[in-house]
Design an enzyme around this catalytic site. Structure first.
Site, PDB file in Angstrom:
ATOM      1  N   TYR A   1      12.489  -2.252   0.006  1.00 38.73           N
ATOM      2  CA  TYR A   1      12.541  -3.484  -0.534  1.00 38.73           C
ATOM      3  C   TYR A   1      14.240  -4.014  -0.543  1.00 38.73           C
ATOM      4  O   TYR A   1      14.042  -5.397  -0.328  1.00 38.73           O
ATOM      5  CB  TYR A   1      11.832  -3.406  -1.831  1.00 38.73           C
ATOM      6  CG  TYR A   1      10.346  -3.430  -1.698  1.00 38.73           C
ATOM      7  CD1 TYR A   1       9.440  -4.472  -1.413  1.00 38.73           C
ATOM      8  CD2 TYR A   1       9.665  -2.069  -1.724  1.00 38.73           C
ATOM      9  CE1 TYR A   1       8.096  -4.387  -1.464  1.00 38.73           C
ATOM     10  CE2 TYR A   1       8.390  -2.177  -1.675  1.00 38.73           C
ATOM     11  CZ  TYR A   1       7.484  -3.053  -1.636  1.00 38.73           C
ATOM     12  OH  TYR A   1       6.269  -2.781  -1.563  1.00 38.73           O
TER      13      TYR A   1
ATOM     14  N   GLU B   1       2.262   0.791  -5.536  1.00 40.51           N
ATOM     15  CA  GLU B   1       2.488   1.731  -4.844  1.00 40.51           C
ATOM     16  C   GLU B   1       2.774   2.962  -5.183  1.00 40.51           C
ATOM     17  O   GLU B   1       2.235   4.216  -5.067  1.00 40.51           O
ATOM     18  CB  GLU B   1       3.544   1.308  -3.964  1.00 40.51           C
ATOM     19  CG  GLU B   1       3.111   0.283  -2.721  1.00 40.51           C
ATOM     20  CD  GLU B   1       4.073  -0.374  -2.069  1.00 40.51           C
ATOM     21  OE1 GLU B   1       5.336  -0.188  -2.265  1.00 40.51           O
ATOM     22  OE2 GLU B   1       4.013  -1.771  -1.677  1.00 40.51           O
TER      23      GLU B   1
ATOM     24  N   GLN C   1      -3.874   1.519  11.654  1.00 36.57           N
ATOM     25  CA  GLN C   1      -4.845   1.879  10.520  1.00 36.57           C
ATOM     26  C   GLN C   1      -6.197   2.065  11.317  1.00 36.57           C
ATOM     27  O   GLN C   1      -6.544   1.285  12.038  1.00 36.57           O
ATOM     28  CB  GLN C   1      -4.840   1.151   9.587  1.00 36.57           C
ATOM     29  CG  GLN C   1      -3.686   1.394   8.627  1.00 36.57           C
ATOM     30  CD  GLN C   1      -2.408   0.648   8.980  1.00 36.57           C
ATOM     31  OE1 GLN C   1      -2.541  -0.469   9.405  1.00 36.57           O
ATOM     32  NE2 GLN C   1      -1.285   1.105   8.681  1.00 36.57           N
TER      33      GLN C   1
ATOM     34  N   GLY D   1     -18.446  -6.024  16.410  1.00 36.57           N
ATOM     35  CA  GLY D   1     -17.583  -4.848  17.256  1.00 36.57           C
ATOM     36  C   GLY D   1     -17.341  -3.609  16.681  1.00 36.57           C
ATOM     37  O   GLY D   1     -18.161  -3.121  15.760  1.00 36.57           O
TER      38      GLY D   1
ATOM     39  N   GLY E   1     -15.669  -3.412  13.929  1.00 36.30           N
ATOM     40  CA  GLY E   1     -15.747  -3.517  12.470  1.00 36.30           C
ATOM     41  C   GLY E   1     -16.953  -2.604  11.755  1.00 36.30           C
ATOM     42  O   GLY E   1     -17.175  -2.654  10.635  1.00 36.30           O
TER      43      GLY E   1
ATOM     44  N   PRO F   1     -16.032   1.062   9.174  1.00 38.80           N
ATOM     45  CA  PRO F   1     -16.337   1.314   7.541  1.00 38.80           C
ATOM     46  C   PRO F   1     -17.699   1.159   7.086  1.00 38.80           C
ATOM     47  O   PRO F   1     -18.017   1.836   6.101  1.00 38.80           O
ATOM     48  CB  PRO F   1     -15.282   0.310   7.111  1.00 38.80           C
ATOM     49  CG  PRO F   1     -15.272  -0.891   7.947  1.00 38.80           C
ATOM     50  CD  PRO F   1     -15.260   0.000   9.347  1.00 38.80           C
TER      51      PRO F   1
END
Length: 401
Positions: free
Chosen positions: A98, A140, A207, A275, A277, A280
């Site tokens: 950061y 985080e 991811q 598609g 998608g 999940p």
């Protein structure tokens, strides 16, 4: 909390800064990567840099955060922050980064806006940056602690125990930890980062949703090979995985992260995808089946054709296992090849959707925007609609959360 003095400055300068944010972020990334090229090794995606999507997402996130603060100095756009924090955790972002970003971002602001950046203006925007950074670092740190991950060493080796060809352009990889240790905790709907060494020696990361039940002995990811279209390059990571990964190969994965997860409720559930998608959504169905859920479930999926519909057989199998589940498929062509499928784009004609249903969306952004509008017209409250985006999130900054 943003100080009242800074809030006034942000209100006055937000239009000018917002107008220049795209130029500022382009200058920021160009300078930072020129001086710190190591940041391109695994942390930043080259495809998103080349397309400009990362730049637009950063600009939109800053603008959305800054816009919320002057209206209510105590307010923070928590949905935006949560999404960013989970993606950062999946990449192993550390607090010192950061400071690096701050240096180059504020250098870019000064270079682009010049004399308009007075000491007062710089101080106010500096306050906004560190408020946003502080909120993200706190989230985080909590995510790393919950996942028992040291952000300095966020990666783990996994062995591919099976590769399955789902369609001509989609493959599933079943994985187990290479060290035979326990699987990290996961929730249905989460994703992992896959870190891949490219032929030029640079690591790139993408991811992928967990497309299997999070409680299984193995983990499954399902990867669509992204083809180069209309001058856009092929997906680097997906292409490399399809070309090189076979049974016995090791992959480098993060722990699971992601805030769009299946809640343990008994309300009606609607899973809407297009598609790839579907990933999940199938992971959620696997979890529901494994836990013997009796929730009413509607699965709605759109694709080009049955042959392009990845995990179609898994979806049918899981729907059949659930006591109160139904599936509806839409195909642009060859719909007659799938029993009960509809031809054309997804629509809600004849579908009786409960207003108290929990709805999950995943697919291309234009599809999700269109479906969200249909759901809202059908009476589903916005707070019941959740969505997953892979790559930079270009939706929330435009008021679609």
């Amino acid at each position: 909390m943003l100080s009242l003095e800074s809030a006034a400055v942000i209100r006055a300068t937000l239009p000018v800064v917002s107008e220049a944010l795209d130029e500022i972020t382009a200058h920021f990334y160009g300078t930072m990567f020129a001086e710190r090229p190591e940041l391109l090794d695994g942390l930043f995606n080259r495809g998103n840099q080349a397309s400009g999507e990362q730049r637009k997402a950063l600009a939109g996130s800053i603008a959305a955060f800054a816009q919320a603060l002057p209206a209510d100095p105590d307010a923070r756009p928590d949905a935006l922050l949560s999404r960013i924090a989970h993606k950062h955790a999946a990449l192993g972002v550390t607090e010192d980064q950061y400071t690096i970003v701050h240096k180059y971002l504020f250098q870019a602001i000064g270079d682009v806006l010049g004399d308009a950046v007075t000491a007062e203006v710089a101080s106010a925007w500096d306050e906004v940056y560190w408020l946003m950074a502080g909120a993200l670092m706190a989230q985080e740190a909590r995510l790393y602690q919950e996942a028992q991950v040291d952000p300095r060493y966020p990666w783990r080796q996994w062995t591919v125990v099976e590769r399955r060809e789902e369609t001509a352009n989609v493959a599933s990889f079943l994985l187990r930890p290479a060290d035979d240790g326990p699987l990290p905790a996961a929730r249905a709907g989460q994703y992992v980062s896959v870190r891949v060494l490219m032929p030029d020696g640079i690591h790139q990361t993408r991811q992928y949703s967990l497309s299997g039940a999070p409680g299984d002995r193995l983990r499954r990811i399902t990867v669509k090979r992204v083809a180069g279209v209309a001058g856009a390059p092929e997906g680097e990571v997906s292409g490399q995985l399809h070309r090189t990964v076979r049974t016995g190969v090791e992959l480098t994965l993060s722990a699971p992260f992601g805030d769009v997860v299946l809640d343990d409720r008994d309300t009606p559930l609607v899973l809407v995808s297009a598609g790839i998608g579907c990933n999940p959504m199938v992971g959620m169905l696997e979890h529901l089946a494994a836990t013997g859920s009796a929730r009413p479930v509607r699965v709605l999926h759109a694709d080009h054709a049955p042959a392009d519909h990845a995990l179609r057989a898994d979806t049918r199998r899981l729907v059949a296992q659930l006591p109160d589940a139904r599936a509806e498929f839409w195909y642009e062509r060859d719909a007659a090849g799938e029993a009960g499928a509809r031809t054309g784009l997804m629509d809600f004609d004849g579908l009786d959707l409960s207003a108290d249903a929990d709805v999950y969306l995943c697919g291309p952004l234009p599809f999700m925007r269109a479906v969200r509008a249909l759901l809202r017209r059908a009476g589903v409250p916005a707070c019941h609609i959740r969505y997953e985006v892979f790559g930079p999130d270009l939706w929330l900054p435009h008021g679609e959360g």
